[in-house]
Design an enzyme around this catalytic site. Sequence first.
Site, PDB file in Angstrom:
ATOM      1  N   LYS A  22      -8.238 -15.518   7.120  1.00 43.57           N
ATOM      2  CA  LYS A  22      -7.018 -15.472   6.308  1.00 43.57           C
ATOM      3  C   LYS A  22      -5.866 -14.821   7.060  1.00 43.57           C
ATOM      4  CE  LYS A  22      -4.778 -13.052   2.601  1.00 43.57           C
ATOM      5  NZ  LYS A  22      -4.813 -11.912   1.675  1.00 43.57           N
ATOM      6  N   ASN A  23      -6.114 -13.658   7.661  1.00 40.68           N
ATOM      7  CA  ASN A  23      -5.020 -12.922   8.295  1.00 40.68           C
ATOM      8  C   ASN A  23      -4.470 -13.646   9.523  1.00 40.68           C
ATOM      9  OD1 ASN A  23      -5.167 -10.936   6.364  1.00 40.68           O
ATOM     10  ND2 ASN A  23      -6.456  -9.571   7.579  1.00 40.68           N
ATOM     11  N   ARG A  97       2.726 -12.226  -0.075  1.00 35.48           N
ATOM     12  CA  ARG A  97       2.948 -11.283   1.012  1.00 35.48           C
ATOM     13  C   ARG A  97       3.145 -12.004   2.343  1.00 35.48           C
ATOM     14  NH1 ARG A  97       4.708  -6.050   1.521  1.00 35.48           N
ATOM     15  NH2 ARG A  97       4.340  -5.431   3.658  1.00 35.48           N
ATOM     16  N   ASP A 121      -1.147  -7.431  -2.519  1.00 32.37           N
ATOM     17  CA  ASP A 121      -1.982  -6.417  -3.135  1.00 32.37           C
ATOM     18  C   ASP A 121      -1.206  -5.143  -3.433  1.00 32.37           C
ATOM     19  OD1 ASP A 121      -4.288  -7.862  -3.168  1.00 32.37           O
ATOM     20  OD2 ASP A 121      -5.058  -7.091  -1.276  1.00 32.37           O
ATOM     21  N   ASP A 319      -9.669  -3.267   6.011  1.00 31.71           N
ATOM     22  CA  ASP A 319     -10.059  -4.249   5.005  1.00 31.71           C
ATOM     23  C   ASP A 319     -11.542  -4.203   4.664  1.00 31.71           C
ATOM     24  OD1 ASP A 319      -7.510  -5.159   4.686  1.00 31.71           O
ATOM     25  OD2 ASP A 319      -7.739  -6.935   5.939  1.00 31.71           O
ATOM     26  N   MET A 341      -4.859   4.280   6.313  1.00 33.57           N
ATOM     27  CA  MET A 341      -3.692   3.408   6.431  1.00 33.57           C
ATOM     28  C   MET A 341      -3.039   3.044   5.103  1.00 33.57           C
ATOM     29  SD  MET A 341      -5.103   1.036   9.561  1.00 33.57           S
ATOM     30  CE  MET A 341      -3.600   0.104   9.776  1.00 33.57           C
TER      31      MET A 341
END
Length: 434
Positions: A22-23, A97, A121, A319, A341
């Site tokens: 996804k990223n 996002r 998110d 994540d 983070m």
Amino acid sequence: MASFEVIGGKPLHGEIVPQGAKNEALQILCAVLLTPEPVTISNVPDIRDVNKLIELLRDLGVKVGRLSPDSYRFQADNVNLAYLDTPEFIAQAGALRGSVMILGPMLARFGRCQLPKPGGDKIGRRPMDTHFLGLEKLGGKLTLEGKDFYRIKAEDGLTGAYMMLDEASVTGTANIVMAAVLAKGVTTIYNAACEPYLQQLCKMLVRMGANINGIGSNLLTIEGVEQLGGTEHRMLPDMIEIGSFIGLAAMTGSEITIKDCQIAELGLIPDTFRKLGIRLEFRGDDIHIPAQQHYEIDTYLDGSILTISDHTWPGFTPDLLSVVLVVATQAKGTVLIHQKMFESRLFFVDKLIDMGAQVILCDPHRATVIGLNHQKRLHGITMTSPDIRAGVALLIAALSAEGRSVIENVEQIDRGYQHIDQRLIALGAQIRRL
């Protein structure tokens, strides 16, 4: 609002193939805006955030052809800049996002872009300063309207510059790189992110004709070119899914093989799960997790309690901290989870405590987990998914728990995990979408 009904406590068995990353997808898809030539991308995950971004590109005028379930051809030869000024664009971009990643390509190729504050998110503050400061150093002129609408222009084009990023932001680095490849002169980016997904973007841009040196390091040197061409690109498997499946296997005492993992690109993920006592077997590029009734958390050499924390690459990805925390609840031993983070990613711990886990939330960033060593099982409850990663962690907890759980707001999970209920059902999970 959809929900999952989960009947837990049953071991799973079989093989599962991770989706495309996804990223990586959110960066790679926006890079098609840099060229009028066709770009073919494969291993694209069929998830809400990616599909919404593809829809946004299509509405911007990018030609989109679906060649197979996970392969697309894009051609941005007739981008409609007027669409940026429409209420429809503002609504689309504000809900996603990943829309922030169009800034660099649009500014570099068309000299302007605008964007409402992107959604995503609710995991604490996610400032966009790195994106805009980098683009301004390349010559972009930023205007902020109110608190949540950004306009940026470069009517005379972009010019290369030296910059040291204040944080090694993955999306910030990606935006700056995509702008710099078409800027005049040389751009030097120090403290650049160097995650595998950013490396994938850089390698794709090089195949398109960009001149980038230092790929894989935190010092990138980019010599701008006048134009880029088309290419073909295949995305990596999603490392977050792979880690989630490792945790799922351990938590449920299951025997699972994760196929085609590109193990060399996983960094610290396998070793971090091994620190929890989980056995992993590498079989070529597959990861086999044998059924394991007990796993014991390592300590430091002096016997002190282990800490698992997140960090920028090559550190452990934030994540997966939610998954690690859940898996630790049934380990033997104690571990401190330190989420550095984001300040709100541990706020799902109350659900685990309601399920019977022994977790002390020290502050917004730290939680101490006292493992139950499978001597006392979690029990099912009704809960709500607060974000993508906590949602899948709660799903893992529910699959290991005794009895019935209901997880509400699973649209959050759908944003990051492709048909997750169907794929887990194929392994023997009892999940029903309500």
